[in-house]
Enzyme design. Structure first.
Site, short mmCIF file in Angstrom:
data_model
loop_
_atom_site.label_atom_id
_atom_site.label_comp_id
_atom_site.label_asym_id
_atom_site.label_seq_id
_atom_site.Cartn_x
_atom_site.Cartn_y
_atom_site.Cartn_z
N TYR A 114 141.53 -109.18 125.64
CA TYR A 114 140.75 -110.25 126.27
C TYR A 114 141.14 -110.27 127.74
O TYR A 114 141.63 -109.28 128.29
CB TYR A 114 141.03 -111.56 125.51
CG TYR A 114 140.12 -112.68 125.85
CD1 TYR A 114 138.74 -112.52 125.93
CD2 TYR A 114 140.65 -113.96 126.10
CE1 TYR A 114 137.91 -113.57 126.26
CE2 TYR A 114 139.83 -115.02 126.41
CZ TYR A 114 138.45 -114.82 126.50
OH TYR A 114 137.64 -115.87 126.82
N LYS A 169 121.59 -104.62 102.84
CA LYS A 169 121.41 -103.35 103.57
C LYS A 169 122.65 -103.09 104.42
O LYS A 169 123.13 -101.95 104.52
CB LYS A 169 120.17 -103.41 104.47
CG LYS A 169 118.87 -103.59 103.71
CD LYS A 169 118.15 -102.27 103.45
CE LYS A 169 116.90 -102.49 102.61
NZ LYS A 169 116.28 -101.28 102.12
N GLU A 211 113.24 -103.76 109.12
CA GLU A 211 113.21 -103.90 107.66
C GLU A 211 112.24 -105.00 107.25
O GLU A 211 112.27 -106.10 107.84
CB GLU A 211 114.63 -104.25 107.17
CG GLU A 211 114.81 -104.18 105.67
CD GLU A 211 114.69 -102.76 105.12
OE1 GLU A 211 115.29 -101.84 105.69
OE2 GLU A 211 113.96 -102.59 104.13
N ASP A 212 111.44 -104.69 106.25
CA ASP A 212 110.60 -105.71 105.60
C ASP A 212 109.75 -106.51 106.59
O ASP A 212 109.69 -107.75 106.52
CB ASP A 212 111.47 -106.62 104.71
CG ASP A 212 112.05 -105.86 103.52
OD1 ASP A 212 111.66 -104.70 103.32
OD2 ASP A 212 112.88 -106.42 102.79
N ASP A 237 111.25 -99.24 105.76
CA ASP A 237 110.25 -99.28 104.68
C ASP A 237 109.19 -98.19 104.85
O ASP A 237 108.60 -97.74 103.88
CB ASP A 237 109.57 -100.65 104.63
CG ASP A 237 110.59 -101.71 104.32
OD1 ASP A 237 111.04 -101.77 103.17
OD2 ASP A 237 110.98 -102.44 105.25
N ILE A 270 98.51 -99.52 100.52
CA ILE A 270 98.39 -98.82 101.81
C ILE A 270 98.92 -99.74 102.90
O ILE A 270 98.20 -100.21 103.78
CB ILE A 270 96.92 -98.35 102.04
CG1 ILE A 270 96.43 -97.60 100.79
CG2 ILE A 270 96.80 -97.45 103.26
CD1 ILE A 270 97.31 -96.44 100.32
N GLY A 271 100.22 -99.99 102.80
CA GLY A 271 100.91 -100.81 103.79
C GLY A 271 101.94 -99.95 104.52
O GLY A 271 101.74 -98.74 104.70
N ALA A 272 103.04 -100.59 104.92
CA ALA A 272 104.06 -99.88 105.69
C ALA A 272 104.54 -98.63 104.94
O ALA A 272 104.49 -97.51 105.46
CB ALA A 272 105.23 -100.83 105.94
N ASN A 393 114.96 -96.31 99.44
CA ASN A 393 115.33 -95.86 100.78
C ASN A 393 116.83 -95.90 101.07
O ASN A 393 117.30 -95.33 102.05
CB ASN A 393 114.52 -96.59 101.87
CG ASN A 393 114.47 -98.08 101.66
OD1 ASN A 393 115.39 -98.67 101.13
ND2 ASN A 393 113.36 -98.69 102.07
N1 LIG Z 1 111.57 -98.15 96.50
C1 LIG Z 1 111.69 -98.26 97.80
O1 LIG Z 1 112.55 -97.65 98.44
C2 LIG Z 1 110.75 -99.13 98.54
C3 LIG Z 1 109.84 -99.90 97.90
N2 LIG Z 1 108.98 -100.68 98.61
C4 LIG Z 1 108.11 -101.54 97.86
O2 LIG Z 1 106.76 -101.23 98.16
C5 LIG Z 1 105.98 -102.42 98.18
C6 LIG Z 1 105.24 -102.49 99.50
O3 LIG Z 1 106.15 -102.62 100.58
P1 LIG Z 1 105.63 -102.52 102.08
O4 LIG Z 1 104.81 -101.32 102.27
O5 LIG Z 1 106.80 -102.74 102.93
O6 LIG Z 1 104.69 -103.83 102.16
P2 LIG Z 1 103.34 -104.06 102.96
O7 LIG Z 1 103.10 -105.51 102.86
O8 LIG Z 1 103.38 -103.42 104.28
O9 LIG Z 1 102.23 -103.27 102.11
C7 LIG Z 1 101.91 -103.58 100.79
C8 LIG Z 1 100.50 -103.09 100.54
O10 LIG Z 1 100.30 -103.11 99.14
C9 LIG Z 1 99.07 -103.73 98.89
N3 LIG Z 1 99.10 -104.34 97.57
C10 LIG Z 1 99.87 -105.35 97.16
N4 LIG Z 1 99.59 -105.64 95.88
C11 LIG Z 1 98.62 -104.78 95.49
C12 LIG Z 1 97.91 -104.59 94.31
N5 LIG Z 1 98.14 -105.37 93.25
N6 LIG Z 1 96.99 -103.59 94.25
C13 LIG Z 1 96.75 -102.82 95.32
N7 LIG Z 1 97.39 -102.97 96.50
C14 LIG Z 1 98.31 -103.94 96.58
C15 LIG Z 1 98.91 -104.75 99.99
O11 LIG Z 1 97.57 -105.14 100.19
C16 LIG Z 1 99.47 -103.99 101.18
O12 LIG Z 1 98.48 -103.23 101.84
C17 LIG Z 1 106.96 -103.56 97.93
O13 LIG Z 1 106.94 -103.89 96.57
C18 LIG Z 1 108.30 -102.99 98.29
O14 LIG Z 1 109.34 -103.58 97.56
C19 LIG Z 1 108.96 -100.68 99.98
C20 LIG Z 1 109.87 -99.93 100.66
C21 LIG Z 1 110.86 -99.14 99.99
C1 LIG Z 2 113.91 -100.99 99.10
C2 LIG Z 2 113.21 -101.71 100.15
O1 LIG Z 2 113.51 -101.58 101.32
C3 LIG Z 2 112.12 -102.58 99.77
O2 LIG Z 2 111.77 -102.66 98.59
O3 LIG Z 2 111.54 -103.23 100.67
MG LIG Z 3 112.52 -102.93 102.63
#
Ligand SMILES: NC(=O)C1=CN([C@@H]2O[C@H](COP(=O)(O)OP(=O)(O)OC[C@H]3O[C@@H](n4cnc5c(N)ncnc54)[C@H](O)[C@@H]3O)[C@@H](O)[C@H]2O)C=CC1
Ligand SMILES: CC(=O)C(=O)O
Ligand SMILES: [Mg+2]
Length: 472
Positions: A114, A169, A211-212, A237, A270-272, A393
């Protein structure tokens, strides 16, 4: 605390008992009749009228928890104040802390760590900002930043509720790769505010792990930060998920004897994560990808509200397949779910090509439970820790950031991501590969090490590594 029997769990029930009217014998009997077994009793407070006890109760059926609370609250003089399970107990007070690397034992130590000693170090950095890498925590520290807008598959639950995931994380960064990570949850979901805030806190960090953060905002936030900061910015993600997905698919297709480039892939959500998974698959040579979201398949010619989906419509689904998930899944070799719970049915899997591969990656509840897909699926993977084949991830981000920090990479390139995917896949030996083991365990010590090595090598090859390192 007593160790729970296999297949069971312990819960802690905090009860307030009126000294005059409550009888412990009745409490014990009520718990026993509701499927619980008291394994420990602690008195946590006592007053003139009431006493508070923490009862550790072993239960084998999760439904017993609610029943126990119900019956106890009906007993005279008994009130249940709180119920915790092992998971909640592990979160008490948060999961991480900041620990100094040395103790300050004397005035001499104090004057070095310090004031006044620290002043000379500050001035050294002022004169040569690159010395922040060697003289501060920057060289080993990553910010895990969320706005709480897409927490796991739980949706927009806000920054406070996102903290347990970000702390988790941070734990994984440290345990798996020795990276110090700070969970930072921002109280804003405004793109410009998020960008400005992250830029303002960036000096302390060697990298930013987003994240998220929900789509489509996450794309603009990441793109701008990559452009405007000189440290790597990585939306976990998107790219962490994509890397691990590709690793799992490399091994899954090898197992079923198909070539990834020949496969038809249906991707739901079709998200992140979904868009990044699509892009990495395309980089790996896959052309037949059909994306499905809530309104069905994304098809060229339809009018979409945001750029990311317009891009998607232009660059995927070459045969313009339209309709629901059940319509477009016909003859698909691979299903990838990054959407939400229960989206895929057994009937859908039945329409897929022979040896179907299903990666149901939504957290915490997958698109289909492995039990439900049993018998008709060749390979199934989920994002969860409690089934085989965890596509998560966490297999990527610790080793990837270890690598970028070690070689002081300015950013993460496509080559680094593909190298990471190949490294993860390579941990599963040819003789080990089987339906239950297409991806290494999170606890496999070779994963982070191999990812780090591959990422460092690719960073030098891509020209983004800024640290001279022997051997590269
Ligand atoms: N296993 C892993 O390492 C990871 C898993 N995930 C999972 O993937 C999912 C999406 O995460 P992100 O892409 O970050 O979220 P996000 O919010 O960017 O995208 C989710 C997309 O899924 C669509 N969606 C949600 N419910 C639906 C349904 N019933 N039918 C059709 N489309 C649907 C939404 O409209 C949106 O476009 C979450 O459940 C998350 O936990 C995400 C990142 C890593
Ligand atoms: C694993 C992860 O990052 C998620 O489900 O959002
Ligand atoms: Mg995540």
């Amino acid at each position: 605390m007593a160790v729970p029997k296999s297949g069971s769990t312990n819960i802690i029930v905090r009860v307030e008992m009126d000294k005059a009217s409550a009888a412990f014998g009745r409490i014990a009997m009520a718990i026993g009749d509701s499927g619980g077994d008291i394994v420990a009793i602690d008195v946590s407070g006592t007053g003139k009228v009431t006493t508070i006890r923490d009862l550790t109760v072993n239960i084998t059926d999760t439904g017993a928890k609610d029943l126990i609370v119900q019956v106890l609250n009906k007993l005279p003089g008994v009130k249940v104040l709180q119920v915790s399970d092992q998971t909640f107990l592990m979160h008490l007070g948060g999961k991480i802390e900041v620990t100094p690397k040395m103790a300050i034992k004397s005035r001499d130590d104090l004057s070095r760590v310090y004031t006044p000693g620290v002043a000379s170090v500050c001035m050294a950095i002022h004169e040569d900002p690159s010395r922040a890498h060697t003289l501060t925590i920057k060289r080993n520290t990553v910010a895990v930043v969320s706005d709480g807008s897409a927490v796991l598959g739980l949706g927009n639950i806000g920054p406070l509720a996102a903290m347990p995931v970000m702390e988790g994380k941070a734990m994984l960064f440290k345990q798996l790769a020795g990276v110090d990570a700070f969970p930072i949850c921002l109280d804003s979901q405004d793109t410009e505010e998020i960008i400005a805030t992250i830029k303002r806190i960036a000096p302390a960090f060697g990298g930013i792990n987003l994240e998220d953060i929900s789509s489509p905002r996450c794309f603009e936030i990441e793109r701008r930060l990559i452009e405007e900061l000189d440290i790597p910015v990585f939306h976990d993600d998107q790219h962490g998920t994509a890397v691990v997905l590709l690793a799992g698919l490399y091994n899954a297709v090898k197992l079923v004897g198909k070539r990834l480039e020949d496969c038809k892939i249906v991707l739901c959500g079709i998200g992140a994560a979904g868009i990044a998974c699509t892009k990495i698959l395309q980089a790996a040579g896959v052309t037949r990808i059909v994306g499905v979201d809530r309104e069905g398949a994304i098809v060229r010619g339809n009018d979409y509200t945001h750029d990311a989906w317009r891009w998607y419509a232009e660059h995927t689904n070459p045969d313009k397949e339209s309709g629901t998930l059940s319509d477009v899944i016909v003859d698909a070799d691979i299903f990838i779910g990054v959407s939400g719970p229960g989206v895929l049915s057994r009937g859908d899997i039945g329409k897929m090509a022979p040896d179907p591969i299903v990666f149901a990656m939504a957290n915490p509840t997958p698109e289909i439970a492995p039990e439900e897909a049993e018998g008709i699926v060749r390979v199934i993977a989920t994002g969860r820790s409690d089934y085989p084949n965890q596509i998560n991830n966490v297999l990527c981000f610790p080793g990837l950031f270890r690598g970028v920090l070690d070689c002081r990479a300015s950013r993460v390139t496509e080559e680094m991501k593909i190298a990471a995917a190949k490294a993860i896949a390579s941990v599963v030996g040819e003789d080990e590969l089987n339906e239950q083991y297409i991806i290494p365990s999170v606890f496999n010590p070779h994963v982070a090490e191999k990812v780090k090595e591959a990422v460092v090598q690719a960073a030098y090859a891509s020209g983004v590594a800024r640290r001279r390192e022997r051997g590269f």
